[in-house]
Scaffold this active site. Structure first.
Site, mmCIF file in Angstrom:
data_model
loop_
_atom_site.group_PDB
_atom_site.id
_atom_site.type_symbol
_atom_site.label_atom_id
_atom_site.label_comp_id
_atom_site.label_asym_id
_atom_site.label_seq_id
_atom_site.Cartn_x
_atom_site.Cartn_y
_atom_site.Cartn_z
ATOM 1 N N HIS A 21 1.077 -1.494 -0.626
ATOM 2 C CA HIS A 21 -0.232 0.162 0.311
ATOM 3 C C HIS A 21 1.270 0.740 0.292
ATOM 4 O O HIS A 21 1.704 1.126 1.173
ATOM 5 C CB HIS A 21 -0.830 -0.234 1.066
ATOM 6 C CG HIS A 21 -1.458 -1.097 1.456
ATOM 7 N ND1 HIS A 21 -2.960 -1.297 1.110
ATOM 8 C CD2 HIS A 21 -1.872 -2.526 2.046
ATOM 9 C CE1 HIS A 21 -3.856 -2.170 0.865
ATOM 10 N NE2 HIS A 21 -3.063 -3.408 1.368
ATOM 11 N N ASP A 151 -11.868 1.565 -1.114
ATOM 12 C CA ASP A 151 -11.636 1.023 -0.142
ATOM 13 C C ASP A 151 -12.980 0.150 0.964
ATOM 14 O O ASP A 151 -14.186 0.419 0.387
ATOM 15 C CB ASP A 151 -11.406 2.130 0.445
ATOM 16 C CG ASP A 151 -11.488 2.676 2.348
ATOM 17 O OD1 ASP A 151 -12.178 2.352 3.055
ATOM 18 O OD2 ASP A 151 -10.393 2.800 2.696
ATOM 19 N N GLY A 183 -8.607 -2.055 2.932
ATOM 20 C CA GLY A 183 -9.496 -0.822 3.600
ATOM 21 C C GLY A 183 -9.769 -1.636 5.061
ATOM 22 O O GLY A 183 -10.080 -3.286 4.920
ATOM 23 N N GLU A 213 -8.927 -11.552 6.957
ATOM 24 C CA GLU A 213 -7.800 -11.161 7.895
ATOM 25 C C GLU A 213 -8.196 -10.784 9.114
ATOM 26 O O GLU A 213 -8.070 -10.653 10.536
ATOM 27 C CB GLU A 213 -7.999 -8.973 7.547
ATOM 28 C CG GLU A 213 -7.390 -9.167 6.310
ATOM 29 C CD GLU A 213 -7.190 -7.368 5.948
ATOM 30 O OE1 GLU A 213 -5.884 -7.396 6.320
ATOM 31 O OE2 GLU A 213 -7.810 -7.171 5.086
ATOM 32 N N ASP A 289 3.166 -5.359 2.408
ATOM 33 C CA ASP A 289 2.056 -5.362 2.582
ATOM 34 C C ASP A 289 2.210 -3.528 3.136
ATOM 35 O O ASP A 289 1.757 -2.545 2.329
ATOM 36 C CB ASP A 289 1.418 -5.353 4.168
ATOM 37 C CG ASP A 289 -0.220 -5.025 4.448
ATOM 38 O OD1 ASP A 289 -1.039 -4.710 3.760
ATOM 39 O OD2 ASP A 289 -0.109 -5.502 5.297
HETATM 40 P P1 5GP Z 1 -3.075 3.421 0.628
HETATM 41 O O1 5GP Z 1 -3.917 3.394 0.078
HETATM 42 O O2 5GP Z 1 -3.582 5.373 1.295
HETATM 43 O O3 5GP Z 1 -2.391 4.214 -0.654
HETATM 44 O O4 5GP Z 1 -2.737 3.014 1.936
HETATM 45 C C1 5GP Z 1 -3.233 3.138 2.548
HETATM 46 C C2 5GP Z 1 -4.241 2.524 2.562
HETATM 47 O O5 5GP Z 1 -4.124 0.745 2.638
HETATM 48 C C3 5GP Z 1 -5.028 1.816 4.792
HETATM 49 O O6 5GP Z 1 -6.271 3.361 4.728
HETATM 50 C C4 5GP Z 1 -6.070 1.213 4.796
HETATM 51 O O7 5GP Z 1 -7.876 1.229 3.754
HETATM 52 C C5 5GP Z 1 -5.236 0.237 3.087
HETATM 53 N N1 5GP Z 1 -4.080 -0.666 3.655
HETATM 54 C C6 5GP Z 1 -2.980 -1.306 4.400
HETATM 55 N N2 5GP Z 1 -2.936 -2.317 5.262
HETATM 56 C C7 5GP Z 1 -3.979 -3.085 5.453
HETATM 57 C C8 5GP Z 1 -4.423 -4.065 5.425
HETATM 58 O O8 5GP Z 1 -3.266 -5.015 5.986
HETATM 59 N N3 5GP Z 1 -5.389 -4.578 5.268
HETATM 60 C C9 5GP Z 1 -6.493 -3.858 4.815
HETATM 61 N N4 5GP Z 1 -7.836 -4.524 5.086
HETATM 62 N N5 5GP Z 1 -5.901 -3.235 4.647
HETATM 63 C C10 5GP Z 1 -4.622 -2.290 4.844
#
Ligand code: 5GP
Length: 357
Positions: A21, A151, A183, A213, A289
């Site tokens: 992410h 998300d 998300g 998860e 991750d």
């Molecule tokens: P972004 O999409 O803002 O670049 O990266 C952060 C976002 O990735 C978080 O707000 C969340 O929505 C998602 N995210 C990051 N790590 C995880 C995780 O371990 N599990 C889930 N379900 N979502 C994650």
């Protein structure tokens, strides 16, 4: 081979990152600097305190809004892309699919489209500095691609708009390679995003889903398997029945060991689903991750896997090469990367399947 030799081998191994992410990759020092620029010493202190705090699943989902507060500007997004790909290259990663959720930030002149365009522009510039499967001046080049995240907080309409945006951008640039659902796993219902994800499939975009998860969500898990995504993320809380169903699908799983330990999704690696997936010969890709949030690297994940699951150097090499097969890349580009792996096999002294390195 001793632990130091294996750590060195894991770093030198060519690697492929399929689950990272963008905002989770932020370096702690960068986040603190961005916070200081935006809100002075109090904001920097807030970031330092948050980074020093716990990393269970709840705490992580409290940390992301803080990252978003300071990193959602054009300049910060470009910096995050540059630094993430540079960190990955320094760790021996030759190809990375970064994923991010498009965000509106009108006060910064950012719409969801221009957010993604800022990310793509920085990625394109980075990619121009090297060649896929190649090295620049002895340095590893990490070729970047983008997965657009939906998300779980999004409504059905919002999710559809996100996927339409991904489809439009994918028509403009080959850098957009797929769609993700991520998300807070405690939020929302599968039926909300399914139409949007079906649209991604209908338009030819592969999909990866954050899956299992949390415990007690077997029915959602079953719906996700029935959707037949190209990949799944985590699968760390599958019950035995869902696990058998997952094994039957052969859908590759993006496994994130440090993340799962730090979020306390699993207590030890011995009981991690990865051990059982490997035993069953199920396709697995090791991933980080959120390398910044969890303070890890892909080579650290490979070293952990080697130690926890008793993998030899050759097994680690094959594990890494196997991840490439699950990348959302056209066959021609995969072939260039395979060539890079074969050259590396000779350098690392590992025999390759069918080869004699
Ligand atoms: P972004 O999409 O803002 O670049 O990266 C952060 C976002 O990735 C978080 O707000 C969340 O929505 C998602 N995210 C990051 N790590 C995880 C995780 O371990 N599990 C889930 N379900 N979502 C994650």
């Amino acid at each position: 081979m001793g632990p130091e030799g294996m750590a060195e081998f894991a770093r030198a191994l060519p690697k492929v990152e399929l689950h990272a992410h963008l905002n989770g990759c932020v370096r702690g020092a960068t986040l603190e600097e961005l916070a200081r620029e935006a809100g002075g010493a109090p904001a920097a202190a807030e970031v330092r305190a948050a980074l020093a705090g716990p990393r269970d699943l709840r705490a992580c989902f409290a940390l992301f809004p803080l990252v978003h507060r300071f990193a959602t500007t054009r300049a910060a997004l470009a910096r995050l892309v540059r630094e993430s790909l540079a960190d990955l290259a320094a760790d021996g990663v030759v190809y990375a699919e970064l994923r991010t959720t498009p965000k509106d930030r009108p006060e910064e002149g950012l719409s969801r489209r221009s957010y993604l365009e800022a990310v793509l522009r920085a990625m394109e510039e980075h990619n121009r500095s090297g060649r896929i499967g190649g090295a620049a001046g002895g340095r590893v080049h990490c070729e970047g691609r983008l997965i657009v995240s939906v998300d779980r907080r999004e409504s059905a309409d919002h999710a559809l708009a996100t996927v339409r945006l991904a489809v439009e951008l994918a028509a403009e640039t080959p850098l957009v390679v797929g769609v993700d659902l991520s998300g807070d796993p405690a939020v929302g219902e599968w039926s909300t995003w399914e139409p949007a994800l079906l649209l991604a499939h209908a338009k030819g975009l592969p999909v990866t889903l954050h899956f299992a998860e949390l415990p007690g969500r077997a029915s959602e898990g079953r719906s996700m398997l029935a959707f037949a995504p190209e990949r799944l993320g985590h699968a760390v809380r599958v019950d035995p029945a869902l696990e058998s169903e997952l094994l039957a699908t052969r859908i590759p799983v993006e496994v994130c060991l440090t993340s799962n330990l730090k979020t306390q999704s699993v207590a030890t690696l011995g009981e991690h689903v990865c051990a059982r997936l490997l035993r069953a010969g199920h396709p697995v890709a090791l991933c980080t991750d959120d390398s910044g949030v969890f303070d890890t690297t892909l080579s650290a994940e490979f070293l952990m896997a080697a130690e926890a699951f008793g993998l030899s150097r050759r097994a680690l090499f094959e594990f890494s090469l196997g991840s490439l097969e699950h990348a959302f890349l056209p066959e021609g580009l995969k072939e260039s990367l395979r060539g890079h792996f074969l050259v590396a096999a000779a350098r690392l002294g590992v025999a390759t399947p069918g080869g004699d390195a």
